[in-house]
Motif scaffolding. Structure first.
Motif, short mmCIF file in Angstrom:
data_model
loop_
_atom_site.label_atom_id
_atom_site.label_comp_id
_atom_site.label_asym_id
_atom_site.label_seq_id
_atom_site.Cartn_x
_atom_site.Cartn_y
_atom_site.Cartn_z
N ASN A 7 1.03 8.88 54.45
CA ASN A 7 0.82 10.17 53.78
C ASN A 7 2.10 10.98 53.71
N ARG A 8 2.99 10.85 54.71
CA ARG A 8 4.25 11.59 54.67
C ARG A 8 5.24 10.97 53.70
N ILE A 9 5.22 9.66 53.54
CA ILE A 9 6.19 8.97 52.69
C ILE A 9 5.70 8.88 51.25
N TYR A 10 4.44 8.56 51.06
CA TYR A 10 3.88 8.33 49.73
C TYR A 10 3.70 9.64 48.99
N LYS A 11 4.17 9.68 47.77
CA LYS A 11 4.01 10.86 46.92
C LYS A 11 2.93 10.55 45.89
N PRO A 12 1.74 11.12 46.06
CA PRO A 12 0.62 10.78 45.17
C PRO A 12 0.92 11.11 43.71
N VAL A 13 0.40 10.27 42.84
CA VAL A 13 0.50 10.51 41.40
C VAL A 13 -0.91 10.44 40.83
N SER A 14 -1.11 11.05 39.69
CA SER A 14 -2.43 11.06 39.05
C SER A 14 -2.74 9.70 38.46
N ALA A 115 26.94 -3.54 54.32
CA ALA A 115 25.95 -2.56 54.78
C ALA A 115 25.90 -2.56 56.30
N ARG A 116 25.90 -1.37 56.88
CA ARG A 116 25.77 -1.24 58.33
C ARG A 116 24.64 -0.30 58.71
N LEU A 117 24.16 0.48 57.76
CA LEU A 117 23.06 1.42 57.99
C LEU A 117 21.80 0.87 57.36
N PRO A 118 20.64 1.35 57.79
CA PRO A 118 19.39 0.94 57.13
C PRO A 118 19.41 1.30 55.64
N LEU A 119 18.67 0.54 54.85
CA LEU A 119 18.62 0.77 53.40
C LEU A 119 18.25 2.21 53.08
N ARG A 120 17.28 2.77 53.81
CA ARG A 120 16.84 4.14 53.53
C ARG A 120 17.98 5.15 53.65
N ASP A 121 18.98 4.86 54.51
CA ASP A 121 20.11 5.76 54.69
C ASP A 121 21.23 5.49 53.68
N ILE A 151 10.84 -4.97 60.75
CA ILE A 151 10.27 -5.05 59.41
C ILE A 151 8.76 -5.23 59.46
N LEU A 152 8.24 -5.68 60.60
CA LEU A 152 6.79 -5.83 60.75
C LEU A 152 6.12 -4.53 61.18
N SER A 153 6.92 -3.52 61.52
CA SER A 153 6.38 -2.20 61.86
C SER A 153 5.95 -1.50 60.57
N PRO A 154 4.72 -0.99 60.52
CA PRO A 154 4.27 -0.33 59.29
C PRO A 154 5.20 0.81 58.83
N SER A 155 5.67 1.63 59.75
CA SER A 155 6.51 2.76 59.34
C SER A 155 7.87 2.29 58.83
N ASP A 156 8.48 1.31 59.51
CA ASP A 156 9.77 0.78 59.04
C ASP A 156 9.61 0.07 57.70
N ALA A 157 8.54 -0.71 57.55
CA ALA A 157 8.31 -1.42 56.29
C ALA A 157 8.07 -0.44 55.14
N LEU A 158 7.30 0.62 55.39
CA LEU A 158 7.07 1.62 54.34
C LEU A 158 8.36 2.30 53.91
N ARG A 159 9.18 2.68 54.85
CA ARG A 159 10.46 3.31 54.49
C ARG A 159 11.37 2.35 53.74
N ALA A 163 12.52 2.75 49.67
CA ALA A 163 13.91 2.68 49.18
C ALA A 163 14.03 1.61 48.09
N VAL A 164 13.39 0.47 48.27
CA VAL A 164 13.42 -0.58 47.25
C VAL A 164 12.85 -0.05 45.93
N ARG A 165 11.78 0.74 46.01
CA ARG A 165 11.17 1.31 44.78
C ARG A 165 12.14 2.24 44.04
N GLN A 166 13.08 2.82 44.75
CA GLN A 166 14.07 3.64 44.05
C GLN A 166 14.94 2.78 43.13
#
Length: 186
Positions: A7-14, A115-121, A151-159, A163-166
């Motif tokens: 809910n914090r990461i996902y931005k709902p759309v109609s 790359a040395r930082l996570p993709l999200r950064d 990567i198997l952690s739900p929060s890490d995978a969501l983040r 980033a991939v969706r960007q």
């Protein structure tokens, strides 16, 4: 916890009705391995050649060479969490020399980013490079370190996939390399 993170990461759309008139055939950057405007995940045990295959595909797409299957020419960016520029350049040189011996044309290496930082950064910087260099294919090597955790952690995978969706939302194809989890290896 998963729902809270989502809910914090996902931005709902109609919701909207699908427009079937604008739906076209499946398109590929490289047939049949890389879908245009989408992310694909290649996984397997370590040291089986996923990175080398991805680099080979990147070179053929960058160079508009159909030697490994039909391609749609576009610029390619190889984002590397696994090795370094010297190793990827060594591998690219080996691939390009082999292609020059067997085909007509001038194979070109892809763009490279350490790359040395996570993709999200790093995603804002990567998006800027994609835009500046008109990149249509990004190779992420590999998902574990790119996720910045498990990567198997739900929060890490969501983040990670946010980033991939960007990238995919900008019509960029993404190849994500990852390893089979150690307990799954036989």
């Amino acid at each position: 916890i998963f729902a809270d993170v989502a809910n914090r990461i996902y931005k709902p759309v109609s919701a909207k009705k699908l427009n079937l008139e604008t739906a076209d055939e499946v398109s590929y950057v490289h047939f049949p391995l890389v879908l245009a405007r989408n992310a694909v995940v290649w996984y397997g045990p370590g040291s089986v050649g996923k990175s080398l295959l991805a680099l080979s595909i990147g070179i053929t797409v960058q160079s508009d060479l159909d030697v490994l299957g039909p391609v749609r020419k576009t610029n390619v960016l190889y984002v590397d969490w696994e090795t370094d520029e010297h190793e990827i350049a060594r591998r690219a040189k080996m691939i390009i020399q082999g292609l020059q011996d067997d085909i007509i044309g001038r194979p070109e290496p892809p763009l490279y980013m350490q790359a040395r930082l996570p993709l999200r950064d790093m995603i804002n910087h990567i998006v800027r490079e994609v835009t500046l260099n008109d990149v249509g294919l990004v190779i992420l090597d590999s998902a574990g370190p790119a996720a910045g955790g498990d990567i198997l952690s739900p929060s890490d995978a969501l983040r990670f996939f946010e980033a991939v969706r960007q990238l995919t939302s900008r019509n960029v194809a993404v190849v994500i390399l990852t390893h089979v989890a150690k307990p799954e290896r036989k």
